[in-house]
Design an enzyme around this catalytic site. Structure first.
Site, short mmCIF file in Angstrom:
data_model
loop_
_atom_site.label_atom_id
_atom_site.label_comp_id
_atom_site.label_asym_id
_atom_site.label_seq_id
_atom_site.Cartn_x
_atom_site.Cartn_y
_atom_site.Cartn_z
N ARG A 8 0.83 -1.22 0.00
CA ARG A 8 0.00 0.00 0.00
C ARG A 8 0.86 1.27 0.00
NH1 ARG A 8 -5.12 -0.96 2.19
NH2 ARG A 8 -5.88 -2.96 1.49
N LYS A 13 -3.28 -7.34 2.45
CA LYS A 13 -2.61 -6.04 2.29
C LYS A 13 -1.23 -6.07 2.96
CE LYS A 13 -6.09 -4.18 4.70
NZ LYS A 13 -6.95 -3.27 5.46
#
Ligand code: SRM
Ligand code: SF4
Length: 572
Positions: free
Chosen positions: A150, A216
């Site tokens: 991210r 993630k």
């Protein structure tokens, strides 16, 4: 060097794994479904892929019941998150985001806890135009969500401008180089033509592979003594080591994360642990190899246990370090000493190098909007029109108007004065150290209010603060609408996690510098109980604290909260 050949957990792959694998590198049927005008929503499979493009399908939860009653489909809309390494945006980028929020969004911008912009309320038919406009301003939304690396964070500290610039460049490099390589985003949103033929996986996604990561993955770089990015909450944290005012390298910390599920002992917040030191030129290699460990050994069966923190705990910290060194082909150096003071922001004007000024502006809950008596969004727009430095979004949902020349400082101060933006002692230190996640009405996972509620709760808490002479006491307070921890509640000295409408679990005892997790103090309490608890706690703190003692440390010394034996509150 050894390679330990661990096994990934057994069990059938989760549905998301199948969706990713079948998606032809994140394409799915996104291009087609976004053109379908029959529904304002998209199918769930495509929504899973959509996240990798920086967006989620949501519905306005304030309207849910009413629309259900009227047998209408939910009020579907999209949230869009920009990839903004280190949180740095130019004034023209700010102006574009400001205008897009009005044109295609709900008229507001959310500055997030990972230093970027989110827009809410975008209708399906406006998504392509929104993403294209963002692209024209040299920003994108690739990998802002999804099972990939991210937005890479870095300290936005205005005090150490040269170091900031250097570290910011590293965050940009990591963010860019760790992007998925698929052209799906360009084809779906930017009308790029698909190249004929079926290239091999290693040509398309040499690092991620066709199923991307199990979950993630988050990276952040902190510059001590400021831990604004909460480096110990990152899957992979880098701590800049400064010797004789020069950046000599980074300590490496692995396995942090904030999320958990109420009542599920197999999920927990965890602090990243420092495993060594590397020189700057090794940073990318360390990040890449760490990600491949998580790619190979993360849990692809149970998504709740798929974050890197669980992989590290399952395999053992030392083993993961050995595996990393095996993949690198060299050993990490011994970690170097560092010291953090705080994980909040410091407000107002600060003079940096080259006669440049920086102003850190408090943005309550990170929400940039025009309120009835506070035209924050307009004020910031007017600043962006004259500003020729940059905006730095902070990890505490605030913004720094950075690199302002002495001449421009006067003009910008006037605008701030005109729109009542400068603090002028209006906010208590507690409020200035507050964070709240989005929660209702857009977040589909919210169990209670956060951003919309914390300001009014703080009005009442401030009365208690004032009664006890604590108005200028820097105490971090964080609220989330569910236990996922988007406002890093577990690292707030006072934390609230939503349990149900109007009910929160209350946490205490995190360290002011972000190096110790909080622990649960009271379960499922409403406003009256929260205020009663704080009356007692703040009165005791005012009367019994030691000189310079932070609230988070006080509650442990006073045995209001018990710390784990090593004092860190690592999950035990
Ligand atoms: Fe988050 C999911 C908002 C930072 C942990 N987060 C969500 C979603 C997308 C809800 C969903 O899955 O449907 C929220 C969208 C709400 C909305 O309407 O906008 C959401 N997270 C946010 C933001 C906007 C909160 C904010 O008010 O600033 C932050 C955006 C960051 C960014 O720019 O990328 C945000 N989320 C975080 C952080 C803090 C951080 O990264 O420093 C965490 C805790 C750290 C961590 O990851 O452990 C965090 N968000 C989660 C989780 C729990 C993940 C876990 O594995 O434990 C979820 C749920 C999930 O992924 O299934 C989640
Ligand atoms: Fe939504 Fe929960 Fe994250 Fe808040 S903490 S934004 S309620 S997922």
């Amino acid at each position: 060097m050894v390679n330990l050949n661990f096994k990934a957990p057994d069990g059938p792959p989760s549905d998301v794994e199948e969706i990713k694998l079948k998606s032809n590198y994140l394409r799915g049927t996104l291009k087609q479904v976004m053109q379908d005008r029959l529904s304002a929503g998209i199918p769930e499979d495509d929504n899973r892929l959509m996240k990798h493009h920086g967006s989620y399908l949501q519905d306005d939860r304030d309207l849910r019941a009413e629309r259900q009653k009227q047998k209408l489909e939910p009020a579907y809309q999209f949230m869009l998150r920009v990839r903004l390494p280190g949180g740095v945006a130019t004034p023209s980028q700010w102006l574009v985001m400001d205008e897009l929020a009005d044109r295609n969004g709900n008229g507001t911008l959310k500055l997030t806890t990972r230093q970027t912009f989110q827009m809410h309320g975008i209708l399906k038919w406006n998504m392509k135009n929104t993403i294209q406009t963002i692209h024209q301003t040299l920003l994108d939304t690739i990998a802002a969500c999804g099972d990939v690396n991210r937005n890479v964070m870095s300290t936005s500290n205005p005090y150490q401008s040269e170091l900031h610039a250097e570290v910011y460049e590293w965050s940009k490099k990591l963010s860019n180089d760790l992007l998925p390589k698929t052209r799906a985003y360009h084809e779906v949103w930017l009308d790029e033509e698909k190249v004929a033929g079926t290239p091999k996986t290693e040509e398309v996604e040499p690092m991620y592979g066709p199923a991307y990561l199990p979950r993630k993955f988050k990276i952040g770089i902190a510059i001590p003594p400021t831990n604004d990015i909460d480096v110990f909450s990152q899957d992979l944290g880098f701590i800049a080591i400064i010797e004789d005012d020069k950046l000599v390298g980074f300590n490496v910390a692995i396995g942090g994360g904030m999320g958990m599920t109420h009542g599920d002992q197999a999920t927990y917040p965890q602090l990243a642990k420092v495993i060594g030191f590397v020189k700057p030129d090794k940073l990318y290699e360390v990040a890449e190899k760490t990600i491949t460990i998580q790619r190979d050994y993360g849990n692809r069966s149970v998504r709740k246990n798929a974050r890197f923190k669980y992989t590290v705990d399952r395999l053992g910290l030392e083993n993961v370090k050995l595996e990393l060194e095996g993949r690198l082909g060299w050993k990490l150096e011994e970690a170097r000493p560092f010291h953090f003071d705080h994980n909040g922001d410091r407000y107002g004007w600060v003079k940096g190098i080259g006669n440049k000024w920086h102003y850190t502006l408090f943005i309550e809950g990170g929400r940039v909007a025009d309120f009835e008596n506070y035209k924050l969004k307009t004020g910031l727009r007017e600043i962006a029109k004259v500003h020729n430095g940059e905006f730095r979004l902070t990890a505490n949902q605030n913004v720094i108007i950075a690199n302002v020349s002495a001449q421009k400082k006067k003009k910008i101060s006037e605008i701030m004065e005109h729109y009542g933006l400068s603090d002028g002692g209006r906010f208590s230190a507690l409020r200035r150290n507050s964070m709240a996640c989005v929660a209702l009405p857009t977040c589909g996972l919210a169990m209670a209010e956060a951003e919309r509620y914390l300001p009014s709760l703080l009005n009442k808490i401030e009365d208690i603060v004032d009664e006890n002479g604590l108005r200028n006491e820097e105490i971090t307070i964080r609220m989330t609408g569910c236990p996922n921890g988007c406002a890093r509640h577990a690292l707030g000295e006072i934390g609230f996690i939503g349990k149900a409408v109007g009910k929160y679990n209350m946490y205490l005892g995190a360290a002011h510098d972000g190096s110790r997790l909080s622990k649960m103090y009271r379960e499922n309490i409403g406003e009256e109980e929260i205020l009663n608890e704080l009356k007692v706690l703040f009165s005791r703190y005012a009367n019994e604290r030691n000189e310079g003692e932070h609230f988070g440390d006080f509650v442990i010394r006073a045995e209001i909260i018990k710390a784990t034996t090593d004092g860190t509150n690592f999950h035990d």
